[in-house]
Design a protein around this motif. Sequence first.
Motif, PDB file in Angstrom:
ATOM      1  N   GLN A 239       0.833  -1.202   0.000  1.00 19.04           N
ATOM      2  CA  GLN A 239       0.000   0.000   0.000  1.00 19.04           C
ATOM      3  C   GLN A 239       0.866   1.251   0.000  1.00 19.04           C
ATOM      4  O   GLN A 239       0.651   2.185  -0.783  1.00 19.04           O
ATOM      5  CB  GLN A 239      -0.930   0.006   1.207  1.00 19.04           C
ATOM      6  N   ALA A 240       1.852   1.283   0.883  1.00 24.31           N
ATOM      7  CA  ALA A 240       2.750   2.437   0.951  1.00 24.31           C
ATOM      8  C   ALA A 240       3.487   2.633  -0.373  1.00 24.31           C
ATOM      9  O   ALA A 240       3.649   3.758  -0.858  1.00 24.31           O
ATOM     10  CB  ALA A 240       3.753   2.250   2.090  1.00 24.31           C
ATOM     11  N   LEU A 241       3.939   1.530  -0.963  1.00 22.43           N
ATOM     12  CA  LEU A 241       4.674   1.607  -2.226  1.00 22.43           C
ATOM     13  C   LEU A 241       3.796   2.140  -3.342  1.00 22.43           C
ATOM     14  O   LEU A 241       4.218   3.005  -4.124  1.00 22.43           O
ATOM     15  CB  LEU A 241       5.209   0.221  -2.582  1.00 22.43           C
ATOM     16  N   SER A 242       2.553   1.657  -3.434  1.00 16.98           N
ATOM     17  CA  SER A 242       1.652   2.137  -4.478  1.00 16.98           C
ATOM     18  C   SER A 242       1.332   3.619  -4.311  1.00 16.98           C
ATOM     19  O   SER A 242       1.290   4.371  -5.286  1.00 16.98           O
ATOM     20  CB  SER A 242       0.358   1.311  -4.470  1.00 16.98           C
ATOM     21  N   VAL A 243       1.104   4.029  -3.067  1.00 13.89           N
ATOM     22  CA  VAL A 243       0.834   5.451  -2.810  1.00 13.89           C
ATOM     23  C   VAL A 243       2.043   6.291  -3.196  1.00 13.89           C
ATOM     24  O   VAL A 243       1.908   7.371  -3.802  1.00 13.89           O
ATOM     25  CB  VAL A 243       0.465   5.665  -1.329  1.00 13.89           C
ATOM     26  N   ALA A 244       3.236   5.817  -2.862  1.00 18.86           N
ATOM     27  CA  ALA A 244       4.454   6.566  -3.178  1.00 18.86           C
ATOM     28  C   ALA A 244       4.619   6.738  -4.684  1.00 18.86           C
ATOM     29  O   ALA A 244       4.952   7.833  -5.172  1.00 18.86           O
ATOM     30  CB  ALA A 244       5.667   5.863  -2.576  1.00 18.86           C
ATOM     31  N   TRP A 245       4.364   5.681  -5.444  1.00 17.95           N
ATOM     32  CA  TRP A 245       4.494   5.788  -6.899  1.00 17.95           C
ATOM     33  C   TRP A 245       3.391   6.655  -7.498  1.00 17.95           C
ATOM     34  O   TRP A 245       3.647   7.451  -8.412  1.00 17.95           O
ATOM     35  CB  TRP A 245       4.478   4.392  -7.530  1.00 17.95           C
ATOM     36  N   ARG A 246       2.190   6.528  -6.986  1.00 17.50           N
ATOM     37  CA  ARG A 246       1.105   7.388  -7.471  1.00 17.50           C
ATOM     38  C   ARG A 246       1.463   8.852  -7.269  1.00 17.50           C
ATOM     39  O   ARG A 246       1.325   9.676  -8.191  1.00 17.50           O
ATOM     40  CB  ARG A 246      -0.185   7.048  -6.718  1.00 17.50           C
ATOM     41  N   ASP A 247       1.915   9.184  -6.087  1.00 12.80           N
ATOM     42  CA  ASP A 247       2.214  10.585  -5.771  1.00 12.80           C
ATOM     43  C   ASP A 247       3.432  11.084  -6.540  1.00 12.80           C
ATOM     44  O   ASP A 247       3.487  12.251  -6.954  1.00 12.80           O
ATOM     45  CB  ASP A 247       2.417  10.746  -4.261  1.00 12.80           C
ATOM     46  N   LEU A 248       4.439  10.215  -6.741  1.00 12.32           N
ATOM     47  CA  LEU A 248       5.610  10.628  -7.520  1.00 12.32           C
ATOM     48  C   LEU A 248       5.210  10.953  -8.949  1.00 12.32           C
ATOM     49  O   LEU A 248       5.644  11.980  -9.512  1.00 12.32           O
ATOM     50  CB  LEU A 248       6.661   9.517  -7.513  1.00 12.32           C
ATOM     51  N   LEU A 249       4.373  10.104  -9.560  1.00 12.22           N
ATOM     52  CA  LEU A 249       3.961  10.361 -10.937  1.00 12.22           C
ATOM     53  C   LEU A 249       3.126  11.632 -11.039  1.00 12.22           C
ATOM     54  O   LEU A 249       3.217  12.359 -12.036  1.00 12.22           O
ATOM     55  CB  LEU A 249       3.179   9.161 -11.473  1.00 12.22           C
ATOM     56  N   LYS A 250       2.330  11.917 -10.031  1.00 14.69           N
ATOM     57  CA  LYS A 250       1.581  13.181 -10.025  1.00 14.69           C
ATOM     58  C   LYS A 250       2.532  14.374  -9.983  1.00 14.69           C
ATOM     59  O   LYS A 250       2.280  15.406 -10.619  1.00 14.69           O
ATOM     60  CB  LYS A 250       0.636  13.222  -8.827  1.00 14.69           C
ATOM     61  N   GLN A 251       3.616  14.239  -9.224  1.00 16.14           N
ATOM     62  CA  GLN A 251       4.609  15.311  -9.168  1.00 16.14           C
ATOM     63  C   GLN A 251       5.340  15.461 -10.505  1.00 16.14           C
ATOM     64  O   GLN A 251       5.603  16.576 -10.969  1.00 16.14           O
ATOM     65  CB  GLN A 251       5.619  15.025  -8.061  1.00 16.14           C
ATOM     66  N   CYS A 252       5.676  14.314 -11.128  1.00 17.79           N
ATOM     67  CA  CYS A 252       6.422  14.357 -12.385  1.00 17.79           C
ATOM     68  C   CYS A 252       5.570  14.871 -13.540  1.00 17.79           C
ATOM     69  O   CYS A 252       6.088  15.520 -14.459  1.00 17.79           O
ATOM     70  CB  CYS A 252       6.944  12.957 -12.723  1.00 17.79           C
ATOM     71  N   TYR A 253       4.270  14.579 -13.512  1.00 12.89           N
ATOM     72  CA  TYR A 253       3.381  14.927 -14.621  1.00 12.89           C
ATOM     73  C   TYR A 253       2.154  15.667 -14.105  1.00 12.89           C
ATOM     74  O   TYR A 253       1.029  15.146 -14.115  1.00 12.89           O
ATOM     75  CB  TYR A 253       2.957  13.661 -15.365  1.00 12.89           C
ATOM     76  N   PRO A 254       2.330  16.907 -13.636  1.00 16.07           N
ATOM     77  CA  PRO A 254       1.198  17.638 -13.041  1.00 16.07           C
ATOM     78  C   PRO A 254       0.082  17.956 -14.034  1.00 16.07           C
ATOM     79  O   PRO A 254      -1.044  18.223 -13.618  1.00 16.07           O
ATOM     80  CB  PRO A 254       1.862  18.926 -12.516  1.00 16.07           C
TER      81      PRO A 254
END
Length: 431
Positions: free
Chosen positions: A25-40
């Motif tokens: 769960q933590a890993l999926s949230v981290a990747w979701r949030d990173l991609l949101k940061q990379c591709y706003p």
Amino acid sequence: MANVGATARDIILVTKTVTQNQGNQALSVAWRDLLKQCYPDHAVRPVERAPAYLKRYRASTFAAATDPVAAFDKVAQGLIAQLPRNPAPKPPINDEIRHDARIRQVVRFRRLRRLLSLRSRLAGLGLAKRAYLERLALFPGSALVVVNPAGEFQSDATDTAIAYLLDVRCAQLLGIPTAMVNLSFEVTDPTVRTLAAHVLDQCDLLELRDSESRTEYAAAGGRRSPLVLPDGALLTPPSPPTTDPAQRLPMALAINGLQVHQAGLEDDWLALLDRLIASGHRPVLTSNEWSTDEPFWGPLLNDRQMTAVGQRADYREYMALLGTFDVVVSSRLHTCVLAILAGSVVVPVESGTFKLTGFFRQAGFTSLPIRLGTEGWQDAIVNRIAEIRADRDAALATQTACRDAARRHLQTSLHAAFAALGIEAQSVVAK
């Protein structure tokens, strides 16, 4: 197959969206949030990984083919061919990553194993086909497909790994840029290794979790120079630790019971546990994957009157719980990561292949895992705990400094890697 004039705005993230594993769960949230940061300017759409329908495709089938790679590509092309030419509008995005403690893993019980086999056969009969094609229909017109296997290329992985590879290959054949990330390349099956090299070589971005995985990928025939970075769960925002010594609990144990059982080390582990109890350490059991470990805890909970905590906690609650312990002894990677983020000092224990050792080395930590079963491993764990107890503040300061440096490097490197893909909202031409 994409709609003419559509805009490629979705970033598809294939990951765990509903899980009983707080680490995933933590890993999926981290990747979701990173991609949101990379591709706003894009919308990140999480999609559940390893759908039931893909489990009808088995490594043994491809192994029996004259040309496994050609047979694999034929399957991927066949899946794409079943997509509708005039697809329905894509549903609204639900980007929730949910913890569900009711989900159970099948680890050792015959009746449940038979149930799992039945479910697999039902998927093979095509009962999950409609749901899968609706899922695959989300791919065309997307700007990027990112697949996070989260370590599921473990040593005994076969059919599950095939499911991840089919997702990536379908996206590639659709002409969509692809990224395979956070991969621990431990799989030993020769056919899966061959297919993995075929697919990973054609990814626009390939990110492995450790140098050991890079070596295994190359040995499997991989030709790319992958990005090598520690596990993405390290990007989870740290939680404040329990600073008052009077409020901290002495020790948590998070040991992968299945791996201990498979290695034949249960008696040795119980002897070590009795030694810790006799020394007054009062350990408490916990896990980021309860349904796997709990079946092996009967003697510990009953005969030794131990307690277990954190079963229904989501990843934030679990991380906060880990922060209440002086020391966390763990053979589970994500318990180690979340404990480090929570400010508990970790004694990592390797019970599998190289996953923990690779993470701690790649992240630059000074104390590497102790491998179960090696000469003097029980003494090594006891001595490591004693060293921490002798000066916990110093041990924590060293660990935190390594953690923060690794987090900065991980985030900077991933942002740069995704920026280099040049993904923008573009007009999509029908294929």
